[in-house]
Design an enzyme around this catalytic site. Structure first.
Site, PDB file in Angstrom:
ATOM      1  N   CYS A  72       0.860  -0.925   0.124  1.00 27.26           N
ATOM      2  CA  CYS A  72      -0.217   0.225  -0.069  1.00 27.26           C
ATOM      3  C   CYS A  72       1.034   1.409   0.146  1.00 27.26           C
ATOM      4  CB  CYS A  72      -0.963   0.132   1.408  1.00 27.26           C
ATOM      5  SG  CYS A  72      -1.891  -0.995   1.565  1.00 27.26           S
ATOM      6  N   GLU A  74       0.322   4.252   1.800  1.00 25.53           N
ATOM      7  CA  GLU A  74       0.451   4.465   3.170  1.00 25.53           C
ATOM      8  C   GLU A  74       2.352   3.887   4.086  1.00 25.53           C
ATOM      9  OE1 GLU A  74      -1.921   3.213   1.955  1.00 25.53           O
ATOM     10  OE2 GLU A  74      -3.953   3.980   2.559  1.00 25.53           O
ATOM     11  N   CYS A 111      -5.582   0.896   5.676  1.00 25.72           N
ATOM     12  CA  CYS A 111      -6.504  -0.737   5.527  1.00 25.72           C
ATOM     13  C   CYS A 111      -6.142  -1.314   7.183  1.00 25.72           C
ATOM     14  CB  CYS A 111      -5.656  -1.687   4.535  1.00 25.72           C
ATOM     15  SG  CYS A 111      -4.005  -1.767   4.712  1.00 25.72           S
TER      16      CYS A 111
END
Ligand code: THU
Length: 156
Positions: A72, A74, A111
């Site tokens: 991801c 992030e 997430c």
């Protein structure tokens, strides 16, 4: 027996209502979507991490044909910051997503795995991390740190 409750505080606001520092961080997250490698989902996520010395480190999602091998936005940004500026605390993160030719109207929320990494980044540096989630219709700003996003995060 105690029946307890956890409540979180967040601000719903427009991009124009953000202060200059967070607006700049949001712009960096939006720009970072441009580097996304997302041939499988077509969902481009960008993240920008602000450090205590005002450095901004960006990341974006990197997919792989072996799906779980991808990462991801992030965590790409947070791990990059950790790798290149290990001694500088993280103070904020902004996240934006681009899909079907436009930025998403609603904010994208990180997430669970990214929340866990955010929680550890916070405890690693002993500083709360504020979170800006960008959407064209509205943004969400969480200034009280990651426990609002991930109560009962794992630690031992
Ligand atoms: N993704 C992120 O980069 N960040 C999130 O917070 C949620 C999902 C990525 C993973 C995958 O590449 C794509 O978005 C679609 O799930």
């Amino acid at each position: 027996m105690d029946s307890l409750e956890i409540s979180i505080h967040y601000t719903k606001c427009s991009y124009d209502e953000l202060n200059e520092e967070i607006r700049k961080l949001t712009d960096a997250a939006k720009r970072a979507t441009g580097g996304s490698y997302s041939p499988y989902s077509g969902f481009k996520v960008g993240a920008a991490v602000l450090l205590a010395d005002n450095t901004i480190v960006t990341g974006c999602n990197q997919e792989n044909i072996a799906y779980p091998s991808g990462l991801c936005a992030e965590r790409t940004a947070l791990f990059s910051a950790g790798a290149t500026h290990p001694d500088t605390p993280v103070t904020a993160i902004a996240i934006a997503a681009f899909h079907n030719g436009e930025f998403t109207a609603e904010p994208v929320t990180p997430c669970g795995a990214c929340r866990q990494v955010l929680a550890e980044t916070q405890s690693r540096y002993g500083r709360q991390i504020s979170v800006l989630l960008y959407g064209t219709e509205y943004c969400i700003f969480i200034k009280d740190g990651i426990s609002a996003l991930l109560p009962f995060s794992f630690s031992f």
